[in-house]
Design an enzyme around this catalytic site. Structure first.
Site, short mmCIF file in Angstrom:
data_model
loop_
_atom_site.label_atom_id
_atom_site.label_comp_id
_atom_site.label_asym_id
_atom_site.label_seq_id
_atom_site.Cartn_x
_atom_site.Cartn_y
_atom_site.Cartn_z
CD GLU A 61 12.24 -53.83 -8.47
OE1 GLU A 61 13.01 -54.65 -8.96
OE2 GLU A 61 11.65 -53.98 -7.39
CG ASP B 198 13.19 -50.00 -6.95
OD1 ASP B 198 12.02 -49.65 -6.71
OD2 ASP B 198 13.74 -50.98 -6.43
#
Length: 532
Positions: free
Chosen positions: A106, A11
């Site tokens: 992500e 992330d």
DNA sequence: TCTGGGGTCCTAGGACCC
DNA sequence: TCTGGGGTCCTAGGACCC
């Protein structure tokens, strides 16, 4: 569920805002808010500096401005974010063929499938190396979660933020999860969270204790069962790299509600055309057309119609959307319109009726061009304003242009520009036919501000510059034989090599037309302004 | 100055069919 | 000849995610 923590979740930290800070030296260490700048905009991403003021994603922009009046406010630049994302995904691809992107910033990676880790030590090493590589290639920080399942890897990366790594040792998941809030689990949002709270459950331990039957009773069969499994640490979902798109849609919120029925109709046509453009670009046709209407009071309804076969014909989609609109009461005003297509066929196939109609039309004398030009088709129905509608803001915002004047160039706040004399910079604000530019680039010192007329011929919009010099090349990576070392489409354009390798551009002249300012009184609507 | 845009998945009722 | 059952498609809405 596996016995080694070889599922990785990556992330990027405050991705959009961090990318802007990397691109704009004067914003580093300062609160930055990226999102819609119109009257109905919301925050996409707030930098960590801005979060300290209480600004967060999905917050109305107006509220953010109240909380952090001195932050820099910027519109998203997806071309830049996509280019960075491709660099990151390319690095992930070196770890494993099994990469599952969830968004631009992500992704899950199955390290075991890629042979890049088999136990705790090798997984941690792979994760740390990845973070270093991402930093070297993009200049940005990322957080990593490592665990034996997707759910725990994702929770791990969340806990690792910002700029960290958390590894969850398999076997410890239940005790790790027990004290956490139910909201930690993916799939438990505001509604489910409230539902559970009313039932007396606030922690994951409460869920595990309640048992599957109770959760199914409370939340329904599918949702209840999956929440229970997660609560006890069970998650066997595999990392899947290829997922088929299921729908394509376009929607627009208007700066002010639409009341004129004719206008509503033309906007539906416009949006339908944009939707078909995207549908075609993705190589699909679709069978079900969905119209979405959000009314003045925020009540939202959808109407759909399934055609006899898939289509990618703008006329067919327009007409279906138009028919659906007929059945919607819009008195009181329309805040948002959307058109979507679902039931996608993974190939492009002309609608049978449209095809037949074209064949008919072609009978007297063949006309090969009919509808191969979606842009032309778009202009046809959207009136005089079909001229300039660059990526940016809401449909109403073109209204800024002076009536009767030739189409004015737009300089969206935050976008890169190049000036013939002063070199690369970015739009800090605009309005009243002026553009205020800060002359700096990713590798320079913070730069100075100058203001120009919007029609200054020396000033033009330009493509984003790489955040790191020579960023296209990944350090220490063995070039794969026969493979393009650079991510393919959307890569960074080659930097203007002559200028970008020079030290910061230092304007020599004191004057730039029409005014020169260091303080940033661009006289604009305030967009993108703020003390920098 | 209240509330974006692009998606996914699930539920539930009615139609329709065998 | 009391009231069938199950599968699939279509439609509408809602929760959730980034």
């Amino acid at each position: 569920m596996r016995s080694a923590p070889t599922i990785l979740h990556l992330d990027m930290d405050a991705f959009f805002a961090a990318a802007e800070q990397a691109a704009k030296p004067s914003l580093r260490g300062k609160p930055v808010v990226v999102g819609g700048l119109g009257p109905r905009g919301v925050v996409s991403t707030a930098s960590y500096e801005a979060r300290r003021f209480g600004v967060h994603s999905a917050m109305p922009m107006a509220q953010a401005r109240r909380l952090a009046p001195n932050a820099a406010y910027l519109v998203p630049r997806f071309a830049l974010y996509r280019a960075i994302s491709e660099q990151v995904m390319e690095l992930l691809g070196r770890l494993s063929p099994l990469v599952e992107p969830l968004s631009l910033d992500e992704a899950f990676v199955d390290l075991e499938a890629g042979g890049s880790a088999h136990d705790t030590a090798s997984a941690r090493e792979a994760g740390e190396r990845l973070r270093r590589d991402i930093r070297a290639v993009t200049g940005l920080t990322a957080s990593v979660g490592l665990a034996g399942s997707k759910m725990l890897a994702k929770i791990g990366s969340e806990q690792a933020k910002p700029d960290g790594l958390v590894l969850m040792e398999p076997g410890t998941e239940r005790e790790l999860l027990a004290p956490m809030s139910v909201r930690t689990l993916p799939g438990v949002g505001p509604a489910t969270g409230e539902h559970l709270r009313r039932a007396g459950m606030t922690t994951i331990a409460d869920l595990a204790e309640a048992g599957e039957d109770e959760l199914v009773r409370l939340l329904g069969k599918s949702h209840g069962a999956s929440i229970f499994r997660m609560a006890v640490g069970h998650d066997d979902r595999p990392v899947v790299s290829e997922r088929e798109a299921k729908s394509v849609s376009v929607e627009d919120t208007f700066d002010v509600d639409l009341h004129d029925r004719v206008r509503v109709r033309t906007e539906v046509n416009r949006i339908a055309d944009r939707c078909v453009e995207r549908l075609r670009a993705s190589g699909h046709s679709g069978r079900t057309v969905v119209l979405k209407v959000r009314r003045y009071d925020f009540s939202t309804l959808t109407r759909s119609e399934t055609l006899r076969g898939p289509t990618d014909d703008p006329g067919v989609v327009r007409e279906a959307a138009g028919r659906l609109l007929e059945a919607v009461d819009t008195t009181g005003g329309v805040r948002l319109l959307g058109v979507g297509v679902t039931g996608l066929a993974d190939y492009t196939q002309e609608d049978l009726f449209a095809q037949a109609a074209e064949a008919q039309a072609a009978l007297p004398e063949p006309e090969p061009e009919s509808e191969s030009d979606p842009v032309g088709a778009m202009a046809a129905g959207s009136g005089p304003s079909a001229d300039s509608r660059p990526p940016a803001p809401g449909p109403e915002s073109v209204a800024e242009a002076v009536e009767g004047a030739p189409a004015e160039r737009r300089f969206p706040s935050g976008h890169d520009v190049r000036h013939a004399e002063y070199g690369p910079g970015w739009v800090q604000g605009s309005g009243l036919r002026r553009v205020t530019v800060r002359f700096e680039e990713p590798t320079s010192e913070p730069g100075r501000v100058r203001t120009f007329w919007v029609d200054d011929p020396d000033l033009e919009l330009s493509d984003p510059l790489p955040l790191v010099p020579g960023a296209d090349v990944v350090p220490g990576a063995d070039p794969v034989p026969g493979a393009d070392p650079v991510p393919g489409p959307g890569r960074f354009p080659a930097p203007g090599t002559d200028q970008s390798s020079l030290p910061a551009t230092r304007p020599k002249s004191r004057f730039a037309s029409p005014s020169d300012s260091d303080a940033d009184r661009s006289g604009g609507s305030g967009s993108g302004s703020g003390r920098l």
